[in-house]
Write an enzyme that holds these catalytic residues in place. Structure first.
Site, short mmCIF file in Angstrom:
data_model
loop_
_atom_site.label_atom_id
_atom_site.label_comp_id
_atom_site.label_asym_id
_atom_site.label_seq_id
_atom_site.Cartn_x
_atom_site.Cartn_y
_atom_site.Cartn_z
N GLU A 16 0.86 -1.19 0.00
CA GLU A 16 0.00 0.00 0.00
C GLU A 16 0.90 1.25 0.00
O GLU A 16 1.96 1.25 0.63
CB GLU A 16 -0.83 -0.02 1.30
CG GLU A 16 -1.69 1.19 1.55
CD GLU A 16 -2.31 1.18 2.96
OE1 GLU A 16 -1.60 0.83 3.93
OE2 GLU A 16 -3.50 1.51 3.07
N ASN A 76 -7.00 6.51 -1.45
CA ASN A 76 -5.92 5.54 -1.22
C ASN A 76 -6.21 4.40 -2.22
O ASN A 76 -7.15 3.63 -2.03
CB ASN A 76 -5.96 5.05 0.23
CG ASN A 76 -4.76 4.20 0.59
OD1 ASN A 76 -4.03 3.73 -0.28
ND2 ASN A 76 -4.57 3.98 1.88
N LYS A 93 -9.55 2.42 -1.58
CA LYS A 93 -9.72 1.84 -0.23
C LYS A 93 -11.03 2.27 0.42
O LYS A 93 -11.35 3.47 0.48
CB LYS A 93 -8.53 2.24 0.65
CG LYS A 93 -8.50 1.57 2.01
CD LYS A 93 -7.15 1.87 2.68
CE LYS A 93 -7.01 1.25 4.05
NZ LYS A 93 -5.69 1.53 4.65
N GLU A 112 -5.53 8.59 7.88
CA GLU A 112 -6.18 8.17 6.61
C GLU A 112 -7.57 8.79 6.47
O GLU A 112 -7.99 9.13 5.36
CB GLU A 112 -6.25 6.65 6.54
CG GLU A 112 -4.90 6.03 6.27
CD GLU A 112 -5.02 4.58 5.83
OE1 GLU A 112 -5.67 4.31 4.81
OE2 GLU A 112 -4.46 3.72 6.54
N CYS A 138 -4.86 -2.98 2.85
CA CYS A 138 -4.53 -2.94 4.28
C CYS A 138 -5.70 -3.26 5.22
O CYS A 138 -6.10 -4.39 5.34
CB CYS A 138 -3.89 -1.61 4.64
SG CYS A 138 -3.03 -1.73 6.22
N ASN A 163 0.28 -1.43 5.26
CA ASN A 163 1.26 -0.75 6.12
C ASN A 163 0.74 -0.87 7.54
O ASN A 163 -0.19 -0.16 7.93
CB ASN A 163 1.32 0.75 5.79
CG ASN A 163 2.09 1.04 4.54
OD1 ASN A 163 3.31 0.99 4.51
ND2 ASN A 163 1.36 1.36 3.47
N1 CDV Z 1 -2.76 1.21 6.73
C1 CDV Z 1 -3.69 0.57 7.48
O1 CDV Z 1 -4.85 0.44 7.07
N2 CDV Z 1 -3.29 0.15 8.70
C2 CDV Z 1 -4.22 -0.50 9.59
C3 CDV Z 1 -4.10 -0.11 11.04
C4 CDV Z 1 -3.01 -0.74 11.79
C5 CDV Z 1 -4.16 1.30 11.32
C6 CDV Z 1 -4.14 -2.00 9.51
O2 CDV Z 1 -5.22 -2.60 9.58
O3 CDV Z 1 -3.08 -2.59 9.42
#
Ligand code: CDV
Length: 278
Positions: A16, A76, A93, A112, A138, A163
């Site tokens: 990501e 995103n 996203k 985000e 993610c 991430n």
């Molecule tokens: N980039 C993400 O979406 N991170 C989320 C959390 C840790 C904030 C995740 O689900 O990994």
């Protein structure tokens, strides 16, 4: 990409926001974030060489980046690029984690919800390179709805980048749990939908912020068949037998035969948990 190709890969998955640092960790105004970190066209001169290399090698890829549309809407985003270097699918996203306010007591931010709009493309499946690919990003990977909506469109492989910081800014979550909940999400959803899942992370320290890494490829059996072992750049590779999911899709998770949507209404009618039904 070259190393993956050398090991027989036909599709490469990148993380990501792979083209920039994970900037939602920094407090700044939206305008500054957009100026520094967003792509207004794709491909563009900065990434053209990746597209060219994909075409040259005959390899497809998935990559996540921050997208600013011509109308000025920030997302995103992830794309699948096929072996001819053409964009074959796009995802924005949907499950955006984090907050919009400045948490001055936190070790870093997770902005985000401030920097991105909720994706408007849904969870679609793209038939390309002889595979039905679903995509997400993610935090989406933790939600069963993500995979089920794609499995109902006969997805065979779900690709995703992520991430995940090792530190949870909301509570003192042990680091090993961060990895456990990541893997269990991939494994349960691969099995319950009879699909392959390939998840690629940034890992180790990025700008001094540690990320859990643990990129993994999970078979429709729910088993992890490849997983990174270091915190360096690494390629993991699997020859995925797409028919492996058939046993599950024909028997225990034969959707057409066994699903009972007449009892699943609350899943779309309610967002948060409420009172028991009368
Ligand atoms: N980039 C993400 O979406 N991170 C989320 C959390 C840790 C904030 C995740 O689900 O990994």
């Amino acid at each position: 990409m070259r190393e993956a190709k050398g090991r027989g890969a036909e599709m490469v998955v990148y993380p990501e926001l792979a083209l920039t640092t994970f900037f939602p960790r920094y407090w700044m105004e939206e305008e500054e974030a957009q100026r520094r970190f967003f792509e207004t066209t794709m491909p563009n001169p900065q990434v053209q060489s990746l597209f060219d290399e994909a075409r040259k090698l005959g390899v497809g890829f998935y990559v996540g980046y921050a997208e600013l549309t011509p109308e000025g809407i920030p997302y995103n985003t992830a794309i699948i690029v096929d072996k001819s270097g053409k964009i074959a699918g796009k995802y924005r996203k949907i499950h955006l984690p984090g907050h919009t306010d400045h948490k001055t007591d936190a070790p870093f931010q997770h902005l985000e919800k401030k920097f991105f709009n909720v994706g408007d493309l849904g969870f679609r499946v793209f038939d390309t390179m002889d595979v039905k690919f679903g995509m997400c990003l993610c935090n989406d990977r933790r939600w069963p709805e993500t995979y089920r909506v794609m499995a109902l469109q006969s997805a065979e492989v779900v690709v995703l980048g992520y991430n995940t910081p090792s530190i949870n800014i909301y509570w003192n979550e042990p680091v090993h749990l961060r990895t456990t909940t990541h893997l269990v999400s991939l494994q349960a959803n691969a099995y319950q939908n009879g699909i392959w899942v390939a998840a690629a992370a940034k890992c180790g320290s990025e700008d001094g912020h540690h990320m859990i890494g643990s990129s993994a490829i999970v078979a429709p059996t729910g088993e992890i068949v490849a997983r990174t072992v270091s915190e360096e750049d690494e390629v993991i590779c699997v020859k995925a037998d797409l028919s492996l999911g058939e046993h599950f899709r024909e028997h225990v998770f034969n959707f057409a035969k066994h699903r009972r949507p007449e009892f699943y209404g609350l899943i779309v009618d309610r967002v948060g948990a409420g009172e028991p039904l009368a």
